[in-house]
Scaffold this motif. Structure first.
Motif, PDB file in Angstrom:
ATOM      1  N   PHE A   1       6.318 -20.114   7.305  1.00 34.38           N
ATOM      2  CA  PHE A   1       5.387 -20.512   8.370  1.00 34.38           C
ATOM      3  C   PHE A   1       4.727 -21.822   7.949  1.00 34.38           C
ATOM      4  CE2 PHE A   1       5.392 -15.822   8.348  1.00 34.38           C
ATOM      5  CZ  PHE A   1       5.901 -15.592   9.605  1.00 34.38           C
ATOM      6  N   ALA A   2       4.543 -22.706   8.912  1.00 37.81           N
ATOM      7  CA  ALA A   2       3.911 -23.994   8.597  1.00 37.81           C
ATOM      8  C   ALA A   2       3.246 -24.552   9.848  1.00 37.81           C
ATOM      9  CB  ALA A   2       4.945 -24.984   8.066  1.00 37.81           C
ATOM     10  N   GLY A   3       2.144 -25.248   9.630  1.00 39.65           N
ATOM     11  CA  GLY A   3       1.445 -25.885  10.730  1.00 39.65           C
ATOM     12  C   GLY A   3       0.226 -25.113  11.188  1.00 39.65           C
ATOM     13  N   GLU A   4      -0.626 -25.790  11.904  1.00 38.90           N
ATOM     14  CA  GLU A   4      -1.874 -25.188  12.378  1.00 38.90           C
ATOM     15  C   GLU A   4      -1.717 -24.470  13.717  1.00 38.90           C
ATOM     16  OE1 GLU A   4      -4.622 -28.425  12.493  1.00 38.90           O
ATOM     17  OE2 GLU A   4      -5.054 -28.311  10.348  1.00 38.90           O
ATOM     18  N   HIS A   5      -0.571 -24.631  14.354  1.00 39.33           N
ATOM     19  CA  HIS A   5      -0.427 -24.099  15.715  1.00 39.33           C
ATOM     20  C   HIS A   5       0.730 -23.110  15.783  1.00 39.33           C
ATOM     21  CE1 HIS A   5      -3.363 -27.077  16.913  1.00 39.33           C
ATOM     22  NE2 HIS A   5      -2.618 -28.025  16.374  1.00 39.33           N
ATOM     23  N   LEU A   6       0.616 -22.028  15.013  1.00 38.07           N
ATOM     24  CA  LEU A   6       1.613 -20.973  15.087  1.00 38.07           C
ATOM     25  C   LEU A   6       1.461 -20.239  16.416  1.00 38.07           C
ATOM     26  CD1 LEU A   6       1.275 -19.457  11.499  1.00 38.07           C
ATOM     27  CD2 LEU A   6       2.876 -21.215  12.268  1.00 38.07           C
ATOM     28  N   ASP A   7       2.590 -19.781  16.957  1.00 36.98           N
ATOM     29  CA  ASP A   7       2.485 -19.020  18.204  1.00 36.98           C
ATOM     30  C   ASP A   7       2.042 -17.590  17.902  1.00 36.98           C
ATOM     31  OD1 ASP A   7       4.766 -17.438  17.522  1.00 36.98           O
ATOM     32  OD2 ASP A   7       6.102 -18.920  18.420  1.00 36.98           O
ATOM     33  N   ALA A   8       1.774 -16.824  18.941  1.00 37.86           N
ATOM     34  CA  ALA A   8       1.217 -15.482  18.777  1.00 37.86           C
ATOM     35  C   ALA A   8       2.139 -14.580  17.965  1.00 37.86           C
ATOM     36  CB  ALA A   8       0.941 -14.869  20.153  1.00 37.86           C
ATOM     37  N   GLU A   9       3.442 -14.675  18.195  1.00 40.76           N
ATOM     38  CA  GLU A   9       4.386 -13.815  17.470  1.00 40.76           C
ATOM     39  C   GLU A   9       4.448 -14.189  15.991  1.00 40.76           C
ATOM     40  OE1 GLU A   9       6.981 -10.749  16.792  1.00 40.76           O
ATOM     41  OE2 GLU A   9       5.761 -11.174  18.567  1.00 40.76           O
ATOM     42  N   GLN A  10       4.437 -15.482  15.694  1.00 41.30           N
ATOM     43  CA  GLN A  10       4.443 -15.922  14.298  1.00 41.30           C
ATOM     44  C   GLN A  10       3.202 -15.435  13.564  1.00 41.30           C
ATOM     45  OE1 GLN A  10       4.902 -20.151  15.167  1.00 41.30           O
ATOM     46  NE2 GLN A  10       6.893 -20.149  14.140  1.00 41.30           N
ATOM     47  N   LYS A  11       2.038 -15.564  14.208  1.00 40.90           N
ATOM     48  CA  LYS A  11       0.800 -15.105  13.588  1.00 40.90           C
ATOM     49  C   LYS A  11       0.835 -13.597  13.343  1.00 40.90           C
ATOM     50  CE  LYS A  11      -2.225 -18.673  15.545  1.00 40.90           C
ATOM     51  NZ  LYS A  11      -3.364 -18.950  16.465  1.00 40.90           N
TER      52      LYS A  11
ATOM     53  N   PRO B   1      -1.366 -26.439   6.943  1.00 35.34           N
ATOM     54  CA  PRO B   1      -1.060 -25.378   5.981  1.00 35.34           C
ATOM     55  C   PRO B   1       0.419 -25.001   5.959  1.00 35.34           C
ATOM     56  CG  PRO B   1      -2.122 -24.461   7.918  1.00 35.34           C
ATOM     57  CD  PRO B   1      -2.189 -25.951   8.067  1.00 35.34           C
ATOM     58  N   VAL B   2       0.863 -24.567   4.777  1.00 39.54           N
ATOM     59  CA  VAL B   2       2.234 -24.107   4.567  1.00 39.54           C
ATOM     60  C   VAL B   2       2.168 -22.743   3.892  1.00 39.54           C
ATOM     61  CG1 VAL B   2       4.424 -24.541   3.378  1.00 39.54           C
ATOM     62  CG2 VAL B   2       3.115 -26.462   4.330  1.00 39.54           C
ATOM     63  N   TYR B   3       2.946 -21.788   4.391  1.00 39.84           N
ATOM     64  CA  TYR B   3       3.037 -20.451   3.810  1.00 39.84           C
ATOM     65  C   TYR B   3       4.472 -20.284   3.310  1.00 39.84           C
ATOM     66  CZ  TYR B   3      -1.383 -19.587   6.186  1.00 39.84           C
ATOM     67  OH  TYR B   3      -2.695 -19.654   6.602  1.00 39.84           O
ATOM     68  N   ALA B   4       4.644 -20.316   1.998  1.00 41.42           N
ATOM     69  CA  ALA B   4       5.980 -20.376   1.417  1.00 41.42           C
ATOM     70  C   ALA B   4       6.316 -19.122   0.614  1.00 41.42           C
ATOM     71  CB  ALA B   4       6.102 -21.609   0.525  1.00 41.42           C
ATOM     72  N   LEU B   5       7.593 -18.750   0.669  1.00 43.56           N
ATOM     73  CA  LEU B   5       8.119 -17.626  -0.098  1.00 43.56           C
ATOM     74  C   LEU B   5       9.127 -18.143  -1.124  1.00 43.56           C
ATOM     75  CD1 LEU B   5       8.859 -15.047   2.749  1.00 43.56           C
ATOM     76  CD2 LEU B   5       6.982 -14.944   1.099  1.00 43.56           C
ATOM     77  N   PRO B   6       9.219 -17.491  -2.280  1.00 44.88           N
ATOM     78  CA  PRO B   6      10.207 -17.909  -3.279  1.00 44.88           C
ATOM     79  C   PRO B   6      11.597 -17.376  -2.943  1.00 44.88           C
ATOM     80  CG  PRO B   6       8.953 -16.049  -4.114  1.00 44.88           C
ATOM     81  CD  PRO B   6       8.362 -16.394  -2.765  1.00 44.88           C
ATOM     82  N   TYR B   7      12.617 -18.131  -3.314  1.00 42.47           N
ATOM     83  CA  TYR B   7      13.990 -17.647  -3.201  1.00 42.47           C
ATOM     84  C   TYR B   7      14.802 -18.284  -4.324  1.00 42.47           C
ATOM     85  CZ  TYR B   7      15.434 -22.127  -1.124  1.00 42.47           C
ATOM     86  OH  TYR B   7      15.709 -23.458  -0.912  1.00 42.47           O
ATOM     87  N   LEU B   8      15.966 -17.710  -4.613  1.00 44.49           N
ATOM     88  CA  LEU B   8      16.793 -18.196  -5.716  1.00 44.49           C
ATOM     89  C   LEU B   8      17.880 -19.117  -5.181  1.00 44.49           C
ATOM     90  CD1 LEU B   8      17.222 -14.971  -7.891  1.00 44.49           C
ATOM     91  CD2 LEU B   8      15.802 -16.970  -8.392  1.00 44.49           C
ATOM     92  N   ASN B   9      17.955 -20.298  -5.766  1.00 43.87           N
ATOM     93  CA  ASN B   9      19.018 -21.258  -5.455  1.00 43.87           C
ATOM     94  C   ASN B   9      19.127 -22.203  -6.640  1.00 43.87           C
ATOM     95  OD1 ASN B   9      20.931 -22.890  -4.307  1.00 43.87           O
ATOM     96  ND2 ASN B   9      19.515 -23.928  -2.909  1.00 43.87           N
TER      97      ASN B   9
END
Length: 233
Positions: A199-209, A182-190
């Motif tokens: 955030f990306a991947g199935e193994h986020l650490d506790a702080e990321q979650k 999984p990928v969790y993406a935010l928009p930005y202007l460029n």
């Protein structure tokens, strides 16, 4: 302009006339085609694999006279994006006959699609980063080796401020994220709207979650999601 020069949201679920030329011969089983029948009135949808198709409502001899077969309840045919990619196209103004024929068909094609995915298809901000043939595939940036690299992801939904998808390509370096995750993406202007995979991947650490869930919860509480301000039940 040809089809490829339009943005996806310019024609998706709308009504367009295409100078289809020899392609109209494929419609001969439903409506008799003459040599002058070079134009088709179409709408568009995505199949189960996400590929864009153009469903044919009617056929005619000019941009303005393209209504033969419109009263037929059946679609006259179907063209893939490959077939019409370089064909000249114009956006048509919908009338009651077009809507009455097309709306039930589109509803049938979309009935098993997630509502957030359908909504993302109407988001013009994503047009510049969509795959040309599969509009549910967009490109999201990831940072590694102090550089930004963009990878394709298939949109699967919305969670709070994030556009969520599944990564379709293995990153070039070992960064702990793999194809299909999984990928969790935010928009930005460029130079237009881009996506950044916060955030990306199935193994986020506790702080990321913790941070991700907090962002989702807080934005949901104030009625904001990836598309902006929304009304919550």
């Amino acid at each position: 302009m040809i089809v490829s020069e339009y943005n996806f949201t310019d024609y998706y679920h709308k009504y367009i006339t295409i100078e289809a030329d020899e392609l109209t011969e494929q419609l001969n089983d439903i409506v008799k085609i003459t040599e002058k029948d070079c134009y088709v009135l179409c709408s568009s949808y995505c199949d189960e694999e996400g590929l864009i198709h153009f469903n044919v409502l009617s056929v005619g001899q000019s941009w303005e006279r393209c209504t033969r077969g419109l009263k037929n309840k059946k679609m006259l045919g179907d063209f893939t994006i490959d077939e019409v990619y370089y064909k000249t196209m114009r956006v048509a103004e919908a009338d009651r006959d077009m809507i009455e024929k097309n709306q039930p068909f589109l509803e049938m094609m979309d009935q098993n699609i997630d509502e957030d995915v359908l909504k993302s298809r109407e988001d013009a901000r994503l047009d510049e980063i969509r795959d040309a043939y599969y509009p549910d595939v967009v490109y999201a940036g990831m940072i590694h080796d102090l550089s930004m690299y963009e990878y394709p992801m298939r949109i699967t939904g919305i969670k709070g401020p994030f556009l969520v998808g599944a990564l379709l390509e293995e990153p070039k370096d070992a960064i702990g994220v793999h194809e299909g995750e999984p990928v969790y993406a935010l928009p930005y202007l460029n130079d237009g709207v881009r996506l950044f995979a916060l955030f990306a991947g199935e193994h986020l650490d506790a702080e990321q979650k913790k941070v991700m869930n907090q962002l989702i919860q807080e934005t949901n509480e104030i009625g904001i999601d990836f598309h902006g301000i929304s009304l919550k039940n």
